[in-house]
Design a protein around this motif. Structure first.
Motif, PDB file in Angstrom:
ATOM      1  N   UNK A  72      57.288  55.838  25.438  1.00 19.75           N
ATOM      2  CA  UNK A  72      55.898  55.766  25.876  1.00 19.75           C
ATOM      3  C   UNK A  72      55.579  54.436  26.552  1.00 19.75           C
ATOM      4  N   UNK A  73      56.498  53.488  26.558  1.00 23.80           N
ATOM      5  CA  UNK A  73      56.284  52.206  27.210  1.00 23.80           C
ATOM      6  C   UNK A  73      55.837  51.110  26.263  1.00 23.80           C
ATOM      7  N   UNK A  74      55.802  51.384  24.946  1.00 24.72           N
ATOM      8  CA  UNK A  74      55.414  50.356  23.978  1.00 24.72           C
ATOM      9  C   UNK A  74      56.548  49.335  23.832  1.00 24.72           C
ATOM     10  N   UNK A  75      56.165  48.068  23.718  1.00 25.64           N
ATOM     11  CA  UNK A  75      57.134  46.977  23.583  1.00 25.64           C
ATOM     12  C   UNK A  75      57.112  46.505  22.139  1.00 25.64           C
ATOM     13  N   UNK A  76      58.301  46.354  21.555  1.00 29.22           N
ATOM     14  CA  UNK A  76      58.414  45.861  20.186  1.00 29.22           C
ATOM     15  C   UNK A  76      59.357  44.671  20.179  1.00 29.22           C
ATOM     16  N   UNK A  77      58.969  43.639  19.427  1.00 34.92           N
ATOM     17  CA  UNK A  77      59.855  42.499  19.213  1.00 34.92           C
ATOM     18  C   UNK A  77      60.311  42.594  17.766  1.00 34.92           C
ATOM     19  N   UNK A  78      61.588  42.854  17.554  1.00 32.08           N
ATOM     20  CA  UNK A  78      62.153  43.055  16.214  1.00 32.08           C
ATOM     21  C   UNK A  78      61.282  44.012  15.400  1.00 32.08           C
ATOM     22  N   UNK A  79      61.022  45.166  15.917  1.00 33.08           N
ATOM     23  CA  UNK A  79      60.286  46.265  15.273  1.00 33.08           C
ATOM     24  C   UNK A  79      58.791  46.009  15.111  1.00 33.08           C
ATOM     25  N   UNK A  80      58.239  44.917  15.627  1.00 34.40           N
ATOM     26  CA  UNK A  80      56.798  44.670  15.565  1.00 34.40           C
ATOM     27  C   UNK A  80      56.211  44.962  16.939  1.00 34.40           C
ATOM     28  N   UNK A  81      55.277  45.894  16.983  1.00 39.06           N
ATOM     29  CA  UNK A  81      54.685  46.302  18.260  1.00 39.06           C
ATOM     30  C   UNK A  81      53.832  45.179  18.841  1.00 39.06           C
ATOM     31  N   UNK A  82      53.976  44.986  20.147  1.00 41.62           N
ATOM     32  CA  UNK A  82      53.247  43.950  20.868  1.00 41.62           C
ATOM     33  C   UNK A  82      52.215  44.656  21.743  1.00 41.62           C
ATOM     34  N   UNK A  83      51.047  44.012  21.910  1.00 40.70           N
ATOM     35  CA  UNK A  83      49.929  44.621  22.634  1.00 40.70           C
ATOM     36  C   UNK A  83      50.240  45.000  24.064  1.00 40.70           C
ATOM     37  N   UNK A  84      50.520  44.065  24.909  1.00 38.19           N
ATOM     38  CA  UNK A  84      50.743  44.335  26.327  1.00 38.19           C
ATOM     39  C   UNK A  84      51.749  43.354  26.894  1.00 38.19           C
ATOM     40  N   UNK A  85      51.910  43.393  28.209  1.00 39.35           N
ATOM     41  CA  UNK A  85      52.898  42.541  28.875  1.00 39.35           C
ATOM     42  C   UNK A  85      52.571  41.054  28.697  1.00 39.35           C
ATOM     43  N   UNK A  86      51.306  40.659  28.842  1.00 42.66           N
ATOM     44  CA  UNK A  86      50.942  39.239  28.712  1.00 42.66           C
ATOM     45  C   UNK A  86      51.127  38.766  27.273  1.00 42.66           C
ATOM     46  N   UNK A  87      50.734  39.594  26.318  1.00 44.51           N
ATOM     47  CA  UNK A  87      50.904  39.243  24.909  1.00 44.51           C
ATOM     48  C   UNK A  87      52.395  39.140  24.563  1.00 44.51           C
ATOM     49  N   UNK A  88      53.174  40.040  25.148  1.00 45.38           N
ATOM     50  CA  UNK A  88      54.633  40.029  24.929  1.00 45.38           C
ATOM     51  C   UNK A  88      55.249  38.721  25.433  1.00 45.38           C
ATOM     52  N   UNK A  89      54.892  38.314  26.641  1.00 49.33           N
ATOM     53  CA  UNK A  89      55.444  37.085  27.215  1.00 49.33           C
ATOM     54  C   UNK A  89      54.994  35.872  26.405  1.00 49.33           C
ATOM     55  N   UNK A  90      53.736  35.829  26.002  1.00 51.36           N
ATOM     56  CA  UNK A  90      53.237  34.685  25.218  1.00 51.36           C
ATOM     57  C   UNK A  90      53.934  34.583  23.869  1.00 51.36           C
ATOM     58  N   UNK A  91      54.088  35.717  23.173  1.00 47.51           N
ATOM     59  CA  UNK A  91      54.788  35.683  21.883  1.00 47.51           C
ATOM     60  C   UNK A  91      56.230  35.262  22.038  1.00 47.51           C
ATOM     61  N   UNK A  92      56.886  35.794  23.064  1.00 50.79           N
ATOM     62  CA  UNK A  92      58.288  35.444  23.293  1.00 50.79           C
ATOM     63  C   UNK A  92      58.421  33.968  23.651  1.00 50.79           C
ATOM     64  N   UNK A  93      57.458  33.410  24.393  1.00 50.37           N
ATOM     65  CA  UNK A  93      57.481  31.975  24.717  1.00 50.37           C
ATOM     66  C   UNK A  93      57.426  31.148  23.445  1.00 50.37           C
ATOM     67  N   UNK A  94      56.521  31.536  22.516  1.00 50.51           N
ATOM     68  CA  UNK A  94      56.397  30.783  21.262  1.00 50.51           C
ATOM     69  C   UNK A  94      57.687  30.843  20.446  1.00 50.51           C
ATOM     70  N   UNK A  95      58.296  32.003  20.370  1.00 53.73           N
ATOM     71  CA  UNK A  95      59.510  32.155  19.571  1.00 53.73           C
ATOM     72  C   UNK A  95      60.676  31.407  20.216  1.00 53.73           C
TER      73      UNK A  95
END
Length: 164
Positions: A72-95
């Protein structure tokens, strides 16, 4: 005195057969030319193929990042669902900011029917976030994995080795 006319009589009938000797000579010359030129026309495409190694020991660190993309296009980081593309990039930057540069490795898993273009966008987002090495994982994550680097986070599962 009267001149006598002399006639030359042909010895045999005119030959109407095709002389194939010059034809064979031309064909052989063309064959040699093509044999010489063919290796020069081959274009090489540079492809980096990873070396195949089988490691029986698991990796030493347990904080591997695995990004999943669902059908469906949902993005998960280690099984935790991330809101959208911008939220995904921001979380990945922090990690990734908490890791040394040479340890910024992100593995990707996409479901079989996931959109290929969406996977490319997610991989590009990981590069934007600071990932140095991108890998493709083929085995599923165990349940209950949490993003490393967040409060109360349990260690993430060991990610499968990248496949060529």
């Amino acid at each position: 005195m009267a001149k006598k006319r002399q006639w030359v009589k042909p010895q045999a009938r005119p030959n109407s057969d095709i002389n194939v000797t010059p034809l064979v000579d031309v064909v052989l010359v063309l064959l040699i030319i093509f044999m010489v030129l063919t290796p020069l026309l081959e274009k090489d495409i540079e492809v980096r193929v990873p070396e195949t190694e089988v490691e029986n020991t698991p990796p030493e660190t347990n904080d591997q990042l695995v990004v999943q993309l669902t059908e469906q296009g949902a993005i998960k980081i280690n099984s935790e669902t991330v809101g959208g593309q911008e939220d995904y990039v921001n979380r990945l930057k922090r990690v990734l900011a908490a890791k040394p540069r040479d340890e910024r490795v992100v593995f990707f898993m996409a479901e079989d029917k996931a959109n290929y273009g969406a996977l490319i966008v997610v991989m590009d987002g990981a590069k934007t976030a600071g990932a140095v090495v991108l890998g493709m994982a083929t085995e599923d994550l165990p349940q209950g994995a949490v993003v490393p680097g967040q409060e109360g986070a349990a260690p993430a599962p060991e990610a499968p080795a990248p496949t060529p």
